[in-house]
Design an enzyme around this catalytic site. Sequence first.
Site, PDB file in Angstrom:
ATOM      1  N   THR A 299       0.857  -1.235   0.057  1.00 32.94           N
ATOM      2  CA  THR A 299       0.094  -0.013  -0.210  1.00 32.94           C
ATOM      3  C   THR A 299       0.924   1.097   0.049  1.00 32.94           C
ATOM      4  O   THR A 299       2.062   1.225   0.386  1.00 32.94           O
ATOM      5  CB  THR A 299      -0.830  -0.094   1.147  1.00 32.94           C
ATOM      6  OG1 THR A 299      -0.183  -0.022   2.405  1.00 32.94           O
ATOM      7  CG2 THR A 299      -1.943  -1.059   1.130  1.00 32.94           C
TER       8      THR A 299
ATOM      9  N   LEU B  98       8.024   1.575   5.546  1.00 33.87           N
ATOM     10  CA  LEU B  98       9.043   0.370   5.546  1.00 33.87           C
ATOM     11  C   LEU B  98      10.402   0.947   5.215  1.00 33.87           C
ATOM     12  O   LEU B  98      11.359   0.624   5.568  1.00 33.87           O
ATOM     13  CB  LEU B  98       8.815  -0.448   4.545  1.00 33.87           C
ATOM     14  CG  LEU B  98       9.914  -1.723   4.378  1.00 33.87           C
ATOM     15  CD1 LEU B  98      10.191  -2.347   5.477  1.00 33.87           C
ATOM     16  CD2 LEU B  98       9.071  -2.723   3.092  1.00 33.87           C
TER      17      LEU B  98
ATOM     18  N   THR C  76       1.338   4.052   1.522  1.00 32.84           N
ATOM     19  CA  THR C  76       2.100   4.803   2.866  1.00 32.84           C
ATOM     20  C   THR C  76       3.051   3.883   3.323  1.00 32.84           C
ATOM     21  O   THR C  76       4.205   4.211   3.645  1.00 32.84           O
ATOM     22  CB  THR C  76       1.018   5.257   3.921  1.00 32.84           C
ATOM     23  OG1 THR C  76       0.175   6.293   3.229  1.00 32.84           O
ATOM     24  CG2 THR C  76       1.609   5.683   5.218  1.00 32.84           C
ATOM     25  N   CYS C  77       2.532   2.568   3.320  1.00 27.88           N
ATOM     26  CA  CYS C  77       3.560   1.406   4.078  1.00 27.88           C
ATOM     27  C   CYS C  77       4.676   1.196   2.950  1.00 27.88           C
ATOM     28  O   CYS C  77       5.862   1.083   3.660  1.00 27.88           O
ATOM     29  CB  CYS C  77       2.703   0.016   4.064  1.00 27.88           C
ATOM     30  SG  CYS C  77       0.958   0.198   4.870  1.00 27.88           S
ATOM     31  N   THR C  78       4.469   1.351   1.669  1.00 23.12           N
ATOM     32  CA  THR C  78       5.663   1.047   0.984  1.00 23.12           C
ATOM     33  C   THR C  78       6.651   2.198   0.718  1.00 23.12           C
ATOM     34  O   THR C  78       7.932   2.185   0.598  1.00 23.12           O
ATOM     35  CB  THR C  78       5.108   0.519  -0.670  1.00 23.12           C
ATOM     36  OG1 THR C  78       4.278  -0.537  -0.465  1.00 23.12           O
ATOM     37  CG2 THR C  78       6.299   0.428  -1.555  1.00 23.12           C
TER      38      THR C  78
END
Length: 169
Positions: free
Chosen positions: A58, A66, A60-62
Amino acid sequence: MTALKPGDTFPSDVVFQYVPWTEDKEDMTACGIPVAYNASKEWADKKVVLFSVPGAFTPTCTVNHLPGYIKNLPNLREKGVDIVAVVAFNDPFVMSAFGKANHVRGNDILFLSDPDSKFSKSMGWADPNSGRTGRYAIVIDHGKIKYAQIETEKGVVKLSSADAVLANL
């Protein structure tokens, strides 16, 4: 169980799923065999940073979450962190591919699956609408919680960022 807070003992029954990284399976399309990862046992005598993303791949996560941990791995190691792990509700195959897509090799970061968000739900840190894991960070030092924060704003990475964790180690 309620939300973990500093001073609490990490629960004794936390088991995630994951696909162990192996060099012969480092290609994105190669699949390994998922196994149970008994975090309670594996982390009992270690300093661990566990951060959670609502979903692998997703935005924001990527893009925002992370990468901060990948960039700060040397700084986390300097602070005595033995294990860095990311968890999401995604299945272990997706989490394995998430690590490979982000060029994480070996056990630099463990990519764990929280099937059905069981662990996150047990703390009240899962999205009640989607069932996904929340965005949070927990520092566990030899079985004791030293830091535990969840983001309350969608798409925001502050309290669960690598920088926030480093500032609290």
